[in-house]
Write a protein that holds these residues in place. Structure first.
Motif, PDB file in Angstrom:
ATOM      1  N   ASP A 115     -23.168  14.358  32.141  1.00 33.81           N
ATOM      2  CA  ASP A 115     -22.836  14.567  33.551  1.00 33.81           C
ATOM      3  C   ASP A 115     -23.097  13.335  34.406  1.00 33.81           C
ATOM      4  O   ASP A 115     -22.695  13.311  35.581  1.00 33.81           O
ATOM      5  CB  ASP A 115     -23.658  15.731  34.122  1.00 33.81           C
ATOM      6  CG  ASP A 115     -23.259  17.065  33.510  1.00 33.81           C
ATOM      7  OD1 ASP A 115     -22.080  17.199  33.119  1.00 33.81           O
ATOM      8  OD2 ASP A 115     -24.115  17.957  33.418  1.00 33.81           O
ATOM      9  N   TYR A 116     -23.749  12.316  33.836  1.00 33.58           N
ATOM     10  CA  TYR A 116     -24.135  11.158  34.636  1.00 33.58           C
ATOM     11  C   TYR A 116     -23.601   9.878  33.999  1.00 33.58           C
ATOM     12  O   TYR A 116     -22.394   9.695  33.902  1.00 33.58           O
ATOM     13  CB  TYR A 116     -25.651  11.162  34.844  1.00 33.58           C
ATOM     14  CG  TYR A 116     -26.124  12.460  35.466  1.00 33.58           C
ATOM     15  CD1 TYR A 116     -25.756  12.794  36.778  1.00 33.58           C
ATOM     16  CD2 TYR A 116     -26.874  13.385  34.740  1.00 33.58           C
ATOM     17  CE1 TYR A 116     -26.134  13.998  37.345  1.00 33.58           C
ATOM     18  CE2 TYR A 116     -27.249  14.592  35.297  1.00 33.58           C
ATOM     19  CZ  TYR A 116     -26.880  14.903  36.601  1.00 33.58           C
ATOM     20  OH  TYR A 116     -27.243  16.108  37.158  1.00 33.58           O
TER      21      TYR A 116
ATOM     22  N   ALA B 243     -28.640  12.554  43.631  1.00 34.32           N
ATOM     23  CA  ALA B 243     -28.416  13.682  44.541  1.00 34.32           C
ATOM     24  C   ALA B 243     -28.674  15.024  43.862  1.00 34.32           C
ATOM     25  O   ALA B 243     -28.640  16.064  44.524  1.00 34.32           O
ATOM     26  CB  ALA B 243     -26.986  13.642  45.075  1.00 34.32           C
ATOM     27  N   SER B 244     -28.921  15.007  42.550  1.00 27.38           N
ATOM     28  CA  SER B 244     -29.142  16.249  41.803  1.00 27.38           C
ATOM     29  C   SER B 244     -30.617  16.638  41.835  1.00 27.38           C
ATOM     30  O   SER B 244     -31.476  15.833  42.215  1.00 27.38           O
ATOM     31  CB  SER B 244     -28.708  16.050  40.349  1.00 27.38           C
ATOM     32  OG  SER B 244     -29.666  15.258  39.647  1.00 27.38           O
TER      33      SER B 244
ATOM     34  N   ALA C 119     -21.287   5.469  41.031  1.00 24.07           N
ATOM     35  CA  ALA C 119     -21.062   6.861  41.412  1.00 24.07           C
ATOM     36  C   ALA C 119     -21.913   7.802  40.564  1.00 24.07           C
ATOM     37  O   ALA C 119     -22.434   8.810  41.065  1.00 24.07           O
ATOM     38  CB  ALA C 119     -19.579   7.206  41.275  1.00 24.07           C
ATOM     39  N   ALA C 120     -22.077   7.489  39.272  1.00 20.87           N
ATOM     40  CA  ALA C 120     -22.867   8.341  38.385  1.00 20.87           C
ATOM     41  C   ALA C 120     -24.345   8.306  38.748  1.00 20.87           C
ATOM     42  O   ALA C 120     -25.024   9.346  38.728  1.00 20.87           O
ATOM     43  CB  ALA C 120     -22.664   7.908  36.931  1.00 20.87           C
ATOM     44  N   THR C 121     -24.864   7.116  39.053  1.00 17.65           N
ATOM     45  CA  THR C 121     -26.275   7.044  39.451  1.00 17.65           C
ATOM     46  C   THR C 121     -26.501   7.771  40.777  1.00 17.65           C
ATOM     47  O   THR C 121     -27.525   8.436  40.960  1.00 17.65           O
ATOM     48  CB  THR C 121     -26.746   5.591  39.564  1.00 17.65           C
ATOM     49  OG1 THR C 121     -25.919   4.876  40.485  1.00 17.65           O
ATOM     50  CG2 THR C 121     -26.690   4.899  38.210  1.00 17.65           C
ATOM     51  N   ALA C 122     -25.523   7.671  41.691  1.00 13.02           N
ATOM     52  CA  ALA C 122     -25.648   8.373  42.969  1.00 13.02           C
ATOM     53  C   ALA C 122     -25.617   9.886  42.765  1.00 13.02           C
ATOM     54  O   ALA C 122     -26.350  10.631  43.431  1.00 13.02           O
ATOM     55  CB  ALA C 122     -24.528   7.933  43.918  1.00 13.02           C
ATOM     56  N   LYS C 123     -24.774  10.340  41.841  1.00  9.36           N
ATOM     57  CA  LYS C 123     -24.695  11.774  41.548  1.00  9.36           C
ATOM     58  C   LYS C 123     -26.026  12.275  40.989  1.00  9.36           C
ATOM     59  O   LYS C 123     -26.499  13.357  41.364  1.00  9.36           O
ATOM     60  CB  LYS C 123     -23.562  12.028  40.552  1.00  9.36           C
ATOM     61  CG  LYS C 123     -23.409  13.484  40.145  1.00  9.36           C
ATOM     62  CD  LYS C 123     -22.302  13.639  39.110  1.00  9.36           C
ATOM     63  CE  LYS C 123     -22.180  15.097  38.656  1.00  9.36           C
ATOM     64  NZ  LYS C 123     -21.131  15.262  37.613  1.00  9.36           N
ATOM     65  N   TRP C 124     -26.635  11.490  40.087  1.00 13.16           N
ATOM     66  CA  TRP C 124     -27.929  11.881  39.528  1.00 13.16           C
ATOM     67  C   TRP C 124     -28.992  11.932  40.614  1.00 13.16           C
ATOM     68  O   TRP C 124     -29.792  12.869  40.676  1.00 13.16           O
ATOM     69  CB  TRP C 124     -28.338  10.890  38.435  1.00 13.16           C
ATOM     70  CG  TRP C 124     -29.687  11.156  37.828  1.00 13.16           C
ATOM     71  CD1 TRP C 124     -29.971  12.014  36.809  1.00 13.16           C
ATOM     72  CD2 TRP C 124     -30.927  10.556  38.199  1.00 13.16           C
ATOM     73  NE1 TRP C 124     -31.320  11.979  36.519  1.00 13.16           N
ATOM     74  CE2 TRP C 124     -31.928  11.085  37.355  1.00 13.16           C
ATOM     75  CE3 TRP C 124     -31.291   9.602  39.158  1.00 13.16           C
ATOM     76  CZ2 TRP C 124     -33.267  10.706  37.448  1.00 13.16           C
ATOM     77  CZ3 TRP C 124     -32.625   9.225  39.258  1.00 13.16           C
ATOM     78  CH2 TRP C 124     -33.595   9.774  38.410  1.00 13.16           C
TER      79      TRP C 124
ATOM     80  N   ASN D 119     -17.620   3.290  38.920  1.00 12.12           N
ATOM     81  CA  ASN D 119     -17.938   4.581  38.297  1.00 12.12           C
ATOM     82  C   ASN D 119     -19.413   4.670  37.935  1.00 12.12           C
ATOM     83  O   ASN D 119     -20.029   5.741  38.009  1.00 12.12           O
ATOM     84  CB  ASN D 119     -17.085   4.784  37.050  1.00 12.12           C
ATOM     85  CG  ASN D 119     -15.632   5.069  37.377  1.00 12.12           C
ATOM     86  OD1 ASN D 119     -15.293   5.410  38.506  1.00 12.12           O
ATOM     87  ND2 ASN D 119     -14.766   4.926  36.387  1.00 12.12           N
TER      88      ASN D 119
END
Length: 669
Positions: free
Chosen positions: A484-485, A295-296, A288-293, A285
């Motif tokens: 969100d991250y 990609a933002s 996944a959070a660092t990847a989401k950031w 998880n």
């Protein structure tokens, strides 16, 4: 629990000791004034280990691997080269006159591999744990010469653990860690002659470490300092030691200041009152959070560390501080990919600063940017002035060589995001501190360091990071604290993020869990403290003082110390067993009387008035303090306990401090 209420320290804040206050109940108002400015320093435990009698203090370090798919590889490091070891001096209770001939200089940093990397050692497996007994020091010679370096390893005075990881399916450590091991085999191995650290569930290997683990390694750092050695207020008196010795104090943090790579949580060993700090996320998880950031819009094109293969390390993200301070790698790809100078977020941060400072911009963020930049400019002017006009201070006090460097916008930005003073070409890191900057060092004046530091904190949290309203000053803070991250509000996200990342409390060691919060004695996150300052002694009946106190126990079990006349208890999480409403505290005075009291109202409901009238004090007491179990004079004492709350005016997070003020022991009759 709102982050704005989280405090810096745990149940002991030795960096802010209080002077002993001897007062009676009739001196109520004078005491409140003292407490109002003291911010709740807590009681320090008395010395229980005496190095002068051949005893060696020990701490326990417990490490859990809560991952289901990764082996973890902890590498503990201790100390750094220094001319004096005040921890050893304090434990040996040296007087002022003895300090010069007993400096105990430290030669180098030392490194301890934990279950790695000898044949058959593959770290800590998923679901596994190790328990390490860590002494204050381990001799490296048969007889210690206190004037020579390299005589002992001080394991407590500042250190940390670098955590590596590898899939559990692998049969060997990560390649970069194996390289460090191979390098350390060539002349760095050492063997303590006595009292080495010991481990249950693992093997330990000891080495000198002339160089620290580099930041661009795929590893996560946790930091700690064990024990404490505050200056003894009576050190000038004959026979008194120069420093007090507190062997059960722990100071620690999960540091995302320079980078973020892996989730970890920390708690004190031996003190279940304190909840965890850090990130309780699973590794998957977390990634996944660092990847989401990344990609933002906040993180897209953010510089990443360059691996030995020339490719970016996707799971490890450097902070703004790390990027801006690394000036030699700012306009090339030697360390980061892409080069920071070509990174869109870094360019946007730079352009925003230039618009505010050089173009008198009108964006709402600009007044704060100009405020902190003005402080840094004043600090640079002092640096340049000393370098050109005061050569004695420049060379002999600051330890500078060469000439002052030229100020540039890029240099200013490096000091801005690092929140560091100008000391280029100087070796005395205590010199020219920001809080000593001329024009800003007087807290009584309208323009002072504390106010500017509050502006800097507000910039980092711009606009409301904790509520998901992400600004543009530092996207990395949104990565760490943003819901969100990573949503890890109890960790450092920038260099002076003390109010959310650091814990200082009493304990007999540390517990560290990687990849989840399982196995922690306290399963809840850290919460704010309620501070309980008390009158240490009164003049009644020849002098009565409080001798013991107990936190969340009806048996007073902790000795008081005149110099630290308060203790603290975490709020806990409401409607759970950890809530402070379930906690009965106790005191015992020198006449053997026991005092019991608890809260029956939540700290956010405390009044804001620190100066009550007698009627107001009794009314608030009856609504918020439970005195059940007391009789006679002790009951009267309990009825004078007064709780109140104070919003810190210098904290942009509007941190609230809670106090429950107690008088000195009453007369026997």
């Amino acid at each position: 629990m709102s982050l704005k209420n989280l405090v810096v320290c745990g149940t002991v804040c030795l960096s802010k000791p209080r002077t002993a206050n001897k007062w009676a109940l009739t001196a109520w108002m004078a005491f409140v004034v003292l407490v109002f400015g003291g911010r709740g320093a807590a009681a320090a435990p008395t010395q229980s280990i005496d190095c002068t009698k051949g005893q060696t203090p020990n701490m326990t370090v417990k490490i859990y691997n809560n991952s289901t798919s990764e082996n973890i590889f902890p590498v503990l490091f201790a100390g750094a080269p220094s001319n004096t070891d005040t921890w050893i001096q304090a434990c040996f209770q040296l007087t002022d006159a003895q300090l010069e001939n007993h400096p105990y200089p430290r030669a180098t940093q030392y490194r301890m591999y934990i279950n790695c990397c000898s044949s058959g050692e593959n770290g800590i497996p998923p679901g596994g744990s190790v328990t390490i007994t860590l002494p204050l020091y381990s001799p490296l010679v048969g007889s210690i010469d206190p004037k020579r370096s390299g005589q002992l390893i001080d394991w407590w005075q500042g250190g940390g653990i670098n955590f590596y990881r590898a899939p559990a399916t692998e049969t060997k450590p990560p390649a970069v860690l194996q390289q460090h091991w191979d390098t350390d085999q060539t002349g760095n191995a050492i063997a303590p002659t006595n009292n080495p650290p010991a481990c249950s569930g693992c093997n330990l290997h000891f080495f000198k470490a002339p160089a620290s683990i580099p930041n661009n390694d795929p590893q996560q750092l946790t930091e700690h300092t064990l024990g404490a050695q505050p200056i003894n207020p009576d050190h000038t008196k004959p026979g008194q030691p120069a420093r007090l010795w507190v062997p059960d104090n722990v100071d620690y943090d999960v540091s995302y200041v320079n980078y973020v790579y892996m989730p970890a949580v920390m708690e004190p060993f031996g003190n279940p009152l304190i909840g965890y700090i850090g990130s309780p996320s699973t590794i998957s998880n977390f990634n996944a959070a660092t990847a989401k950031w990344y990609a933002s819009p906040l993180g897209a094109d953010w510089p990443l560390y360059k691996g030995s293969d020339g490719k970016p390390i996707s799971d490890k993200i450097p902070s703004a501080l790390e990027i801006f301070l690394n000036s030699a790698a700012f306009d090339n790809t030697n360390v980061f990919l892409p080069a920071p100078v070509n990174s869109h977020p870094i360019m946007a941060m730079t352009e925003e600063w230039e618009a505010c400072v050089n173009q008198n911009g009108t964006d709402p963020i600009c007044p704060l940017i100009r405020s902190v930049t003005a402080l840094l400019n004043a600090n640079y002017e002092n640096y340049q002035r000393v370098g050109t006009q005061d050569r004695h201070t420049w060379k002999d006090v600051w330890g500078c060589t060469g000439e002052p460097v030229k100020k540039t916008d890029r240099l200013l930005l490096a000091h801005l995001y690092g929140w560091t003073p100008f000391l280029e070409n100087c070796t005395n890191t205590a010199a020219n501190q920001l809080y000593h900057t001329p024009g800003y060092h007087d807290p009584k004046k309208p323009l002072n360091y504390e106010l500017v530091k509050a502006d800097f904190d507000e910039l980092q949290y711009w606009v409301k990071v904790l509520q998901g309203d992400y600004g543009k000053f530092d996207p990395y803070v949104a990565l760490i604290h943003g819901p969100d991250y990573l949503d890890a509000p109890y960790t450092y996200a920038y260099s002076v993020d003390d109010a959310v990342g650091n814990m200082q409390t009493d304990g007999t060691g540390l517990i560290i869990a990687v990849g989840g919060s399982q196995n922690l004695p306290n399963p809840d996150h850290a919460t704010p403290n309620v501070n309980f300052p008390f009158g240490y002694s009164s003049s009644y009946d020849g002098g009565i003082h409080f001798a013991q106190y107990g936190r969340c126990t009806t048996t007073p079990d902790t000795p008081t110390v005149p110099h630290f006349t308060s203790f603290a208890v975490p709020e806990g999480i409401y409607n759970t067993p950890s809530s402070i409403l379930n906690c009965t505290n106790s005191m015992q005075d020198s006449k053997g009387r026991v005092y019991l009291f608890k809260l029956k109202g939540l700290p956010p409901n405390f009044p804001d008035n620190p100066f009550p009238t007698p009627h107001e004090r009794r009314t608030v007491n009856s609504n918020l303090i439970d005195c059940t179990g007391n009789t006679g004079q002790v009951l009267n004492w309990c009825h004078d306990i007064y709780p109140y709350r104070q919003i810190d005016p210098n904290d942009p997070r509007a941190r609230v401090n809670y106090y429950v003020v107690m008088g000195a022991p009453p007369p026997l009759n």
